[in-house]
Design a protein around this motif. Structure first.
Motif, short mmCIF file in Angstrom:
data_model
loop_
_atom_site.label_atom_id
_atom_site.label_comp_id
_atom_site.label_asym_id
_atom_site.label_seq_id
_atom_site.Cartn_x
_atom_site.Cartn_y
_atom_site.Cartn_z
N ALA A 32 -14.31 -77.94 -50.97
CA ALA A 32 -15.14 -78.20 -49.78
C ALA A 32 -15.15 -76.97 -48.87
N GLU A 33 -13.99 -76.30 -48.74
CA GLU A 33 -13.92 -75.08 -47.93
C GLU A 33 -14.73 -73.98 -48.57
N TYR A 34 -14.67 -73.86 -49.90
CA TYR A 34 -15.45 -72.87 -50.64
C TYR A 34 -16.95 -73.07 -50.39
N ALA A 35 -17.43 -74.30 -50.56
CA ALA A 35 -18.85 -74.58 -50.38
C ALA A 35 -19.28 -74.31 -48.94
N ALA A 36 -18.45 -74.72 -47.97
CA ALA A 36 -18.79 -74.50 -46.56
C ALA A 36 -18.80 -73.02 -46.22
N ALA A 37 -17.87 -72.25 -46.81
CA ALA A 37 -17.81 -70.81 -46.53
C ALA A 37 -19.06 -70.11 -47.04
N LEU A 38 -19.51 -70.45 -48.25
CA LEU A 38 -20.70 -69.81 -48.79
C LEU A 38 -21.95 -70.22 -48.01
N HIS A 39 -21.99 -71.46 -47.57
CA HIS A 39 -23.12 -71.91 -46.76
C HIS A 39 -23.20 -71.10 -45.47
N ALA A 40 -22.04 -70.88 -44.83
CA ALA A 40 -22.00 -70.15 -43.57
C ALA A 40 -22.36 -68.68 -43.76
N LEU A 41 -22.15 -68.13 -44.97
CA LEU A 41 -22.42 -66.72 -45.23
C LEU A 41 -23.88 -66.45 -45.56
N LEU A 42 -24.70 -67.49 -45.67
CA LEU A 42 -26.11 -67.33 -45.99
C LEU A 42 -26.98 -67.45 -44.75
N LYS A 43 -28.04 -66.66 -44.73
CA LYS A 43 -29.07 -66.82 -43.70
C LYS A 43 -29.83 -68.13 -43.96
N PRO A 44 -30.43 -68.73 -42.95
CA PRO A 44 -31.33 -69.86 -43.21
C PRO A 44 -32.41 -69.46 -44.22
N GLY A 45 -32.57 -70.27 -45.24
CA GLY A 45 -33.49 -69.94 -46.33
C GLY A 45 -32.83 -69.16 -47.46
N GLY A 46 -31.58 -68.74 -47.27
CA GLY A 46 -30.86 -68.01 -48.32
C GLY A 46 -30.47 -68.91 -49.47
N ARG A 47 -30.36 -68.30 -50.65
CA ARG A 47 -30.08 -69.06 -51.87
C ARG A 47 -28.68 -68.76 -52.42
N LEU A 48 -28.07 -69.78 -53.01
CA LEU A 48 -26.80 -69.67 -53.73
C LEU A 48 -27.05 -69.99 -55.19
N LEU A 49 -26.55 -69.15 -56.08
CA LEU A 49 -26.52 -69.47 -57.51
C LEU A 49 -25.06 -69.63 -57.91
N ASN A 50 -24.66 -70.85 -58.19
CA ASN A 50 -23.29 -71.18 -58.56
C ASN A 50 -23.25 -71.47 -60.06
N HIS A 51 -22.65 -70.56 -60.81
CA HIS A 51 -22.56 -70.64 -62.28
C HIS A 51 -21.13 -71.05 -62.60
N GLN A 52 -20.93 -72.28 -63.12
CA GLN A 52 -19.58 -72.85 -63.16
C GLN A 52 -19.38 -73.73 -64.39
N ILE A 53 -18.22 -73.58 -65.03
CA ILE A 53 -17.84 -74.46 -66.13
C ILE A 53 -17.52 -75.84 -65.57
N GLY A 54 -17.98 -76.86 -66.26
CA GLY A 54 -17.69 -78.23 -65.85
C GLY A 54 -17.11 -79.02 -67.01
N ARG A 55 -16.36 -80.05 -66.69
CA ARG A 55 -15.78 -80.91 -67.72
C ARG A 55 -16.45 -82.28 -67.66
N ARG A 56 -16.17 -83.07 -68.68
CA ARG A 56 -16.66 -84.43 -68.70
C ARG A 56 -15.86 -85.28 -67.70
N PRO A 57 -16.49 -86.26 -67.04
CA PRO A 57 -15.73 -87.15 -66.16
C PRO A 57 -14.71 -87.96 -66.96
N VAL A 58 -13.63 -88.33 -66.29
CA VAL A 58 -12.61 -89.18 -66.90
C VAL A 58 -12.44 -90.43 -66.04
N ALA A 59 -11.88 -91.47 -66.65
CA ALA A 59 -11.77 -92.75 -65.94
C ALA A 59 -10.92 -92.63 -64.68
N ASP A 60 -9.83 -91.88 -64.78
CA ASP A 60 -8.94 -91.71 -63.63
C ASP A 60 -8.95 -90.25 -63.22
N GLU A 61 -9.81 -89.90 -62.29
CA GLU A 61 -9.95 -88.50 -61.88
C GLU A 61 -8.67 -87.95 -61.26
#
Length: 438
Positions: free
Chosen positions: A290-319
């Motif tokens: 949450a801090e990471y996402a908020a920090a990148l949002h604050a570092l962008l100008k209004p109208g600025g774009r973020l490209l987040n390229h990230q490995i993801g896993r499958r959801p599990v029953a007990d996260e």
């Protein structure tokens, strides 16, 4: 003891209740198992002690890294056959505890276990390989601990990475086969990936780009050279920063690109027009996302774009019960954590972003990893000399197993394009989706 392979095969099949999917060759040159199958070579009985004192994935990993275990034949086929016994254990139905206890009470199992203890030899645990990062204490994802984790993974020698990654020096999923005239090899596929990101970000001459986790500088070099932007790249790896600065100077772009050894939590610049984060968010951790996402949002100008390229896993029953594999945590990505893509999208939205596009590139990463493994195997002696034989074995196992995980849809990789949409609602995005492809 004669016929160690036969005895080990019998023990394994008694415990599994099924035929062993690979052949075994033991240190006494005995062999057992299905003819024609890949062969698990147990070079030293020390491998058994590692498994006895640390059963499961970590014991196997230590034996592999130390060279006590090896595989002859097709590495991918062997790992695929073993996946259900090791890496996919959480998805494989396990017998009830009572059934396991009944099996262990059987005379033949007890006899096999006694034989295993005899085969293992000295009743003392071998020391872990030098390549293993010892268990850390204290809170996760402090500035200091994250820097140490990044150093463990990336500061193993730029020359080593050059052998594995090739001239592009891009350590993330490439973008393959974009048409008849598309990517023909790894270098073309990595170039096409960088260009795809630049187009998704809508980069234009004179804009200011931040690349979070810039690695060896490939993204900022491409963006500055091909799109005329001014760029800042940040990394926590001293070796990466040194190599990136050298490449930038040689390209004559030092006046337009700055490389810093800096954490994303320490950036206090004026806002950027665009932010790229390519293969970095896996290091952030669930408690800090949450801090990471908020920090990148604050570092962008209004109208600025973020490209987040990230490995993801499958959801599990007990996260809450999710944990990183011990091999990955001790040898590859300390403190790294994967999240399902849905959670990533949700947390970016909670930070204020408008998510405009999600593109899955799972099969692309499998192809990329197989290309890296081929590079490593082609330059094996040099790679082992530049780091250590154990470190080269870590990377070979890690990359080959990861390729299979992408192919089997156990993990994926996604490019999430998000915008800091201004209060007016004018996102600046094209009306037709994916017009950035050109």
């Amino acid at each position: 003891m004669a016929d160690a392979a036969g005895r080990l095969t019998k023990l394994a099949e008694e415990l599994l209740g099924a035929p062993l999917p690979v052949r075994i060759r033991a240190w006494d040159r005995s062999e057992s198992g299905p003819p024609g199958a890949p062969t698990l070579v147990i070079r030293h009985r020390r491998a058994l002690r590692r498994l006895l004192f640390r059963p499961g994935e970590l014991g196997l990993a230590r034996a592999w890294v130390a060279g006590d275990l090896d595989i002859e034949g097709d590495l991918y086929e062997a790992l695929d056959r073993l996946a259900g016994l090791i890496w996919e254990r959480d998805d494989t139905p396990r017998p009830p505890r009572a059934a396991v206890l009944r099996a262990l009470a059987r005379p033949e199992i007890r006899a096999a276990a006694r034989e295993l203890l005899t085969l293992a030899g000295a009743p003392v645990p071998p020391a872990p390989p030098a390549e293993e990062l010892r268990r850390r204490r204290g809170p996760l994802h402090t500035l200091r601990r994250d820097k140490e984790a990044i150093s463990h993974h990336y500061d193993v020698g730029n020359d080593f990475y050059a052998l594995v990654l090739g001239p592009s020096m891009v350590y993330s999923c490439a973008y393959w086969g974009t048409g008849e005239d598309g990517a023909a090899g790894l270098e073309d596929a990595q170039r096409d990936k960088l260009d795809l990101i630049c187009r998704k970000l809508g980069l234009r001459k004179g804009q200011r780009l931040l690349d979070v986790g810039c690695g060896w500088g490939s993204m900022v070099l491409h963006a500055a050279r091909e799109y005329g932007v001014r760029a800042v790249g940040i990394t926590l790896s001293e070796e990466q920063a040194t190599h990136a600065r050298k490449r930038i100077a040689e390209a004559g772009l030092a006046d337009r690109i700055e490389i810093r050894v800096q954490d994303y939590r320490e950036i206090h610049d004026e806002p950027f027009d665009a932010v790229s984060s390519i293969g970095m968010a896996e290091h952030v951790g669930r408690t800090q996302y949450a801090e990471y996402a908020a920090a990148l949002h604050a570092l962008l100008k209004p109208g600025g774009r973020l490209l987040n390229h990230q490995i993801g896993r499958r959801p599990v029953a007990d996260e809450e019960a999710y944990h990183v594999d011990e091999f990955i945590d001790r040898y590859v990505f300390p403190d790294g954590e994967l999240a399902p893509v849905g959670r990533t999208v949700g947390q970016l939205e909670e930070a204020g972003f408008e998510v405009r596009d999600v593109e899955a590139l799972r099969e692309h990463y499998a192809l990329t990893l197989r290309a890296w493994v081929a590079n490593l195997e082609r330059h094996w002696s040099e790679a082992a000399r530049l780091t250590s034989p154990g470190r080269a074995r870590v990377w070979r196992l890690y990359m080959a197993a990861s390729a299979l995980s992408f192919e089997r849809n156990r993990i994926g990789v996604n490019q999430v394009l998000a915008v800091r949409t201004p209060d007016t609602g004018a996102s600046g995005m094209p009306l037709r989706a994916r017009d950035w492809r050109g």
